[in-house]
Scaffold this active site. Sequence first.
Site, PDB file in Angstrom:
ATOM      1  N   LYS A 156     -10.152  -2.820   1.928  1.00  0.00           N
ATOM      2  CA  LYS A 156      -8.860  -3.446   1.620  1.00  0.00           C
ATOM      3  C   LYS A 156      -8.898  -3.901   0.175  1.00  0.00           C
ATOM      4  O   LYS A 156      -9.974  -4.160  -0.369  1.00  0.00           O
ATOM      5  CB  LYS A 156      -8.645  -4.664   2.520  1.00  0.00           C
TER       6      LYS A 156
HETATM    7  N1  GLU Z   1      -2.322  -1.676   5.513  1.00  0.00           N
HETATM    8  C1  GLU Z   1      -2.252  -1.028   6.776  1.00  0.00           C
HETATM    9  C2  GLU Z   1      -3.124  -1.718   7.803  1.00  0.00           C
HETATM   10  O1  GLU Z   1      -3.445  -2.877   7.672  1.00  0.00           O
HETATM   11  C3  GLU Z   1      -2.471   0.471   6.675  1.00  0.00           C
HETATM   12  C4  GLU Z   1      -3.791   0.913   6.136  1.00  0.00           C
HETATM   13  C5  GLU Z   1      -3.887   2.410   5.858  1.00  0.00           C
HETATM   14  O2  GLU Z   1      -2.940   3.128   6.137  1.00  0.00           O
HETATM   15  O3  GLU Z   1      -4.929   2.814   5.351  1.00  0.00           O
HETATM   16  O4  GLU Z   1      -3.456  -1.164   8.805  1.00  0.00           O
END
Ligand code: GLU
Length: 469
Positions: A156
């Site tokens: 992240k």
């Molecule tokens: N931000 C989204 C989540 O928390 C999507 C992450 C992604 O598609 O890699 O799942």
Amino acid sequence: MSATKKSAPAPAAGKNGKALASAKGSPKGGSSKLSKGNEFDHPIFHELQLPSDVNNLYRQTVGSMLQAADLMGLPHQLKIILAQPKNEIMVHFPVRMDDGTFKLFKGYRVQHNNALGPFKGGLRFHHDVHLDDVKSLAFLMTMKCSLVGVPYGGGKGGIKVDPYKHSKAEMERIVRRFTTAIAHQIGPDYDIPAPDVGSNSQHMAWIADTYAFLSEVGGKQADAVITGKPVEYGGSLGREKATGQGVVDTLVELLPEAGIEIKGCKFSVLGFGNVGSWTGKILQDKGAKMIATADHTGAIRNDGGIDAHQLADHVRKTGGVAGFKGATRIDKDEFYKTKVDVFVPAALEQMIQEPEAQMLNCKVVAEGANAPTTPAGERILEAKGIEVLPAILCNSGGVTVSYFEWVQNKTCEQWDLDIVDKKLNKHMVKAASKVREAKKKYKCSLRTAAYAAALERLKSAYEIRGIFP
Ligand code: GLU
């Protein structure tokens, strides 16, 4: 990180902090337990010197995982590996503003684990994003990807910026400069970012374009460095609605077990951004009725049903749910107290603390957001007999369709929407059934079961791969 998060009606700030004892003086060795102040404690917290503040999001999320790890007898080495991220990258970079002055920005990329595949997870653009938030969210991605059966680990990132306070030109320079700062740390087979709160497909396009310019991975192959791109530039059909679609697929699968039918069921939604609005629209199209919703601009209610499609248009034009003609304004407490079958928290972390949990009048909480319920809030929900469908299951639709986008980029294909929806449903149904089985096996909550199911896959991978050297 403070107990009070950023948008939607703020939960009672810090109140639960007072009710909870400090974790100091807790035992070394042995298994997890509830300490004097009724707060979860674990020897690993002390071994790794994790934050002692019981309101700390990282401690809370890792703590939930460790409960499942203890229950299934996960080896100690895996507990310590998974309780800390592999890499924590923090960057500072200057960007020229429209008026000619320069501002310094802070960016993050946390790479939690890559035992199952490349690091994967979104980029959050928010004025109040902190390292511990990003670490928690990266950890949750590892668990989510494992549970939903995609070949990724967890990561992240984010930029400490309010994207709504900058012109498009400034945002483009901020995003491209951030990409430059982390370009050597990401890659189509190494770490693949995506959208999260505050970031959108345009931002993803700028990142893909900047990366293609800088990296040795040329041409179309560079597109696979990021997902959630516009459909015109390598994005997948169905990615925008994917997280909401996954929430609904999970509900369709698990609601009957709570004796609730989707058709005619009443629901409320906290946060009407991407996840909340798509969940609302898709549930409504299946015959459910949205009775109340709330975001940072206020809360609204209509017992006859709020039209989610019209509300989404209103939010697009005005920036929030306040002032919507098809409903009446209510206060925050009334919003939480509104009687519904399903409550969908789809805003930020730690929104459902003790006071909110006390007020909730629903049968099921479907976590559309990441980590919306604190452990203290969850204990109250449990005591009230409210079933919680955990985020690592419920909101895993987004990363699943991100995986489909990545596969399409790598194979130079473009799948039709019905194929994407069908494949997504298959992943969600399988993940739900893994959670169901783990619940039976370990006789535990759905959250613990979801972690246990995620940990099973990681455990097998580590057993086969070993730990080098
Ligand atoms: N931000 C989204 C989540 O928390 C999507 C992450 C992604 O598609 O890699 O799942």
